[in-house]
Design a protein around this motif. Sequence first.
Motif, PDB file in Angstrom:
ATOM      1  N   GLN A  36      -8.806   1.540  -6.440  1.00 16.96           N
ATOM      2  CA  GLN A  36      -7.566   1.060  -7.047  1.00 16.96           C
ATOM      3  C   GLN A  36      -7.507   1.384  -8.534  1.00 16.96           C
ATOM      4  OE1 GLN A  36      -4.708  -0.699  -5.361  1.00 16.96           O
ATOM      5  NE2 GLN A  36      -5.815   0.780  -4.104  1.00 16.96           N
ATOM      6  N   VAL A  37      -8.665   1.369  -9.182  1.00 20.43           N
ATOM      7  CA  VAL A  37      -8.712   1.773 -10.592  1.00 20.43           C
ATOM      8  C   VAL A  37      -8.382   3.263 -10.707  1.00 20.43           C
ATOM      9  CG1 VAL A  37     -10.203   2.063 -12.606  1.00 20.43           C
ATOM     10  CG2 VAL A  37     -10.378  -0.013 -11.214  1.00 20.43           C
ATOM     11  N   VAL A  38      -8.955   4.053  -9.819  1.00 17.27           N
ATOM     12  CA  VAL A  38      -8.692   5.495  -9.813  1.00 17.27           C
ATOM     13  C   VAL A  38      -7.207   5.771  -9.555  1.00 17.27           C
ATOM     14  CG1 VAL A  38      -9.162   7.667  -8.589  1.00 17.27           C
ATOM     15  CG2 VAL A  38     -11.035   6.074  -9.082  1.00 17.27           C
ATOM     16  N   SER A  39      -6.558   4.901  -8.746  1.00 19.66           N
ATOM     17  CA  SER A  39      -5.145   5.107  -8.385  1.00 19.66           C
ATOM     18  C   SER A  39      -4.208   5.017  -9.594  1.00 19.66           C
ATOM     19  CB  SER A  39      -4.715   4.087  -7.326  1.00 19.66           C
ATOM     20  OG  SER A  39      -4.637   2.782  -7.877  1.00 19.66           O
ATOM     21  N   LEU A  40      -4.718   4.529 -10.722  1.00 17.07           N
ATOM     22  CA  LEU A  40      -3.902   4.442 -11.937  1.00 17.07           C
ATOM     23  C   LEU A  40      -3.711   5.815 -12.578  1.00 17.07           C
ATOM     24  CD1 LEU A  40      -5.458   1.207 -13.505  1.00 17.07           C
ATOM     25  CD2 LEU A  40      -3.348   1.403 -12.164  1.00 17.07           C
ATOM     26  N   LEU A  41      -4.522   6.795 -12.164  1.00 17.88           N
ATOM     27  CA  LEU A  41      -4.372   8.154 -12.665  1.00 17.88           C
ATOM     28  C   LEU A  41      -3.076   8.752 -12.120  1.00 17.88           C
ATOM     29  CD1 LEU A  41      -8.030   9.428 -12.080  1.00 17.88           C
ATOM     30  CD2 LEU A  41      -6.988   8.877 -14.292  1.00 17.88           C
ATOM     31  N   LYS A 100      -0.466  10.541  -9.954  1.00 14.48           N
ATOM     32  CA  LYS A 100      -0.511  10.717  -8.504  1.00 14.48           C
ATOM     33  C   LYS A 100      -0.851  12.146  -8.092  1.00 14.48           C
ATOM     34  CE  LYS A 100       0.592   6.476  -7.554  1.00 14.48           C
ATOM     35  NZ  LYS A 100      -0.422   5.559  -6.994  1.00 14.48           N
ATOM     36  N   ILE A 101      -0.371  13.113  -8.842  1.00 12.57           N
ATOM     37  CA  ILE A 101      -0.615  14.506  -8.471  1.00 12.57           C
ATOM     38  C   ILE A 101      -2.113  14.831  -8.535  1.00 12.57           C
ATOM     39  CG2 ILE A 101      -0.278  15.374 -10.835  1.00 12.57           C
ATOM     40  CD1 ILE A 101       0.791  17.128  -7.550  1.00 12.57           C
ATOM     41  N   TYR A 102      -2.805  14.256  -9.537  1.00 13.73           N
ATOM     42  CA  TYR A 102      -4.255  14.475  -9.654  1.00 13.73           C
ATOM     43  C   TYR A 102      -4.995  13.833  -8.489  1.00 13.73           C
ATOM     44  CZ  TYR A 102      -3.301  15.853 -14.507  1.00 13.73           C
ATOM     45  OH  TYR A 102      -2.837  16.471 -15.639  1.00 13.73           O
ATOM     46  N   ILE A 103      -4.579  12.616  -8.152  1.00  9.60           N
ATOM     47  CA  ILE A 103      -5.226  11.891  -7.046  1.00  9.60           C
ATOM     48  C   ILE A 103      -5.030  12.655  -5.741  1.00  9.60           C
ATOM     49  CG2 ILE A 103      -5.197   9.766  -5.692  1.00  9.60           C
ATOM     50  CD1 ILE A 103      -4.270   8.323  -8.239  1.00  9.60           C
ATOM     51  N   HIS A 104      -3.804  13.164  -5.539  1.00 11.56           N
ATOM     52  CA  HIS A 104      -3.478  13.874  -4.303  1.00 11.56           C
ATOM     53  C   HIS A 104      -4.387  15.084  -4.104  1.00 11.56           C
ATOM     54  CE1 HIS A 104      -1.269  15.767  -1.111  1.00 11.56           C
ATOM     55  NE2 HIS A 104      -0.985  16.811  -1.866  1.00 11.56           N
ATOM     56  N   TYR A 105      -4.474  15.926  -5.136  1.00  8.86           N
ATOM     57  CA  TYR A 105      -5.293  17.137  -4.997  1.00  8.86           C
ATOM     58  C   TYR A 105      -6.784  16.822  -4.980  1.00  8.86           C
ATOM     59  CZ  TYR A 105      -1.164  20.054  -5.454  1.00  8.86           C
ATOM     60  OH  TYR A 105       0.047  20.658  -5.229  1.00  8.86           O
ATOM     61  N   ALA A 106      -7.175  15.799  -5.724  1.00 10.83           N
ATOM     62  CA  ALA A 106      -8.589  15.408  -5.726  1.00 10.83           C
ATOM     63  C   ALA A 106      -9.002  14.914  -4.343  1.00 10.83           C
ATOM     64  CB  ALA A 106      -8.833  14.317  -6.766  1.00 10.83           C
ATOM     65  N   GLU A 107      -8.109  14.156  -3.684  1.00  8.03           N
ATOM     66  CA  GLU A 107      -8.397  13.647  -2.342  1.00  8.03           C
ATOM     67  C   GLU A 107      -8.573  14.803  -1.350  1.00  8.03           C
ATOM     68  OE1 GLU A 107      -6.576  10.370   0.796  1.00  8.03           O
ATOM     69  OE2 GLU A 107      -5.213  11.446  -0.551  1.00  8.03           O
ATOM     70  N   SER A 153      -5.393   6.343  -2.581  1.00  8.30           N
ATOM     71  CA  SER A 153      -4.077   6.851  -2.194  1.00  8.30           C
ATOM     72  C   SER A 153      -3.509   6.186  -0.941  1.00  8.30           C
ATOM     73  CB  SER A 153      -4.173   8.369  -1.960  1.00  8.30           C
ATOM     74  OG  SER A 153      -5.162   8.666  -1.005  1.00  8.30           O
ATOM     75  N   ASN A 154      -4.163   5.126  -0.474  1.00  3.39           N
ATOM     76  CA  ASN A 154      -3.678   4.421   0.714  1.00  3.39           C
ATOM     77  C   ASN A 154      -3.649   2.917   0.459  1.00  3.39           C
ATOM     78  OD1 ASN A 154      -3.528   6.499   3.132  1.00  3.39           O
ATOM     79  ND2 ASN A 154      -5.379   7.011   1.979  1.00  3.39           N
ATOM     80  N   ASN A 155      -3.064   2.195   1.399  1.00  7.18           N
ATOM     81  CA  ASN A 155      -2.989   0.744   1.300  1.00  7.18           C
ATOM     82  C   ASN A 155      -4.399   0.149   1.221  1.00  7.18           C
ATOM     83  OD1 ASN A 155      -3.019  -2.065   2.525  1.00  7.18           O
ATOM     84  ND2 ASN A 155      -0.813  -1.750   2.308  1.00  7.18           N
ATOM     85  N   PRO A 156      -4.748  -0.549   0.133  1.00 10.38           N
ATOM     86  CA  PRO A 156      -6.117  -1.048  -0.030  1.00 10.38           C
ATOM     87  C   PRO A 156      -6.531  -2.074   1.021  1.00 10.38           C
ATOM     88  CG  PRO A 156      -4.672  -1.964  -1.719  1.00 10.38           C
ATOM     89  CD  PRO A 156      -3.892  -0.886  -1.018  1.00 10.38           C
ATOM     90  N   ILE A 157      -5.574  -2.908   1.461  1.00 12.55           N
ATOM     91  CA  ILE A 157      -5.892  -3.915   2.473  1.00 12.55           C
ATOM     92  C   ILE A 157      -6.210  -3.235   3.804  1.00 12.55           C
ATOM     93  CG2 ILE A 157      -5.009  -5.878   3.791  1.00 12.55           C
ATOM     94  CD1 ILE A 157      -3.312  -6.604   1.348  1.00 12.55           C
TER      95      ILE A 157
END
Length: 205
Positions: free
Chosen positions: A57-62, A64-71, A148-152
């Motif tokens: 969730q901390v990483v999700s603050l970056l 979105k485009i970076y998170i998407h490609y990193a994933e 990048s997904n629902n944490p729960i």
Amino acid sequence: MLTAFTAGLLLITISELGDKTFFIAVILSMHHPRRLVFSGVIAALAAMTILSVAFGQVVSLLPKIYIHYAEIVLFIAFGLKLIYDANKMPVSATQEVVEEAQEAVEKADLDNSQLKSIWSILLKSFVLTFIAEWGDRTQIATIALAASNNPIGVTAGAILGHAICAAIAVIGGKLIAGKISERQITFLGGFLFIIFGIVAAIEGK
């Protein structure tokens, strides 16, 4: 949420079968009451999952485009690495994992040779599992999923996956331990990671 739950469940269940934490649970359950071992092991795995999801969730603050490609890169790279590792694995790979788990348990037994109380068994099961799981590929994958997904959904799916693997290890691990092929599980895990990477790429379009 359902997708996140399913992804967490599949990823953990397939990746954790036959790994070091699985065999630690198997070995501990041969020497201590199964319900205590299961409680200690699942508490450690749940704690690790919650920590991983929180970090995700901390990483999700970056951006979105970076998170998407990193994933995408992370999952596909993990998948290719696992397939490469599986291809290089000797037939005795599972035995090596079992020996590592046995060594970890024996060391803990030496450190606590006089402690056989309920709390000492719970603590030993928790600590051994937590240490073995720290930095494991499933921890990093859980972080990536949670970013990048629902944490729960990810948390519930991952914890259920861990619970299934821990139950198998504690209840029937001794019977199936010799039938698990670390090489085949690693191959399967590798393909699963690649599928997650492809799905992430398609969903991001």
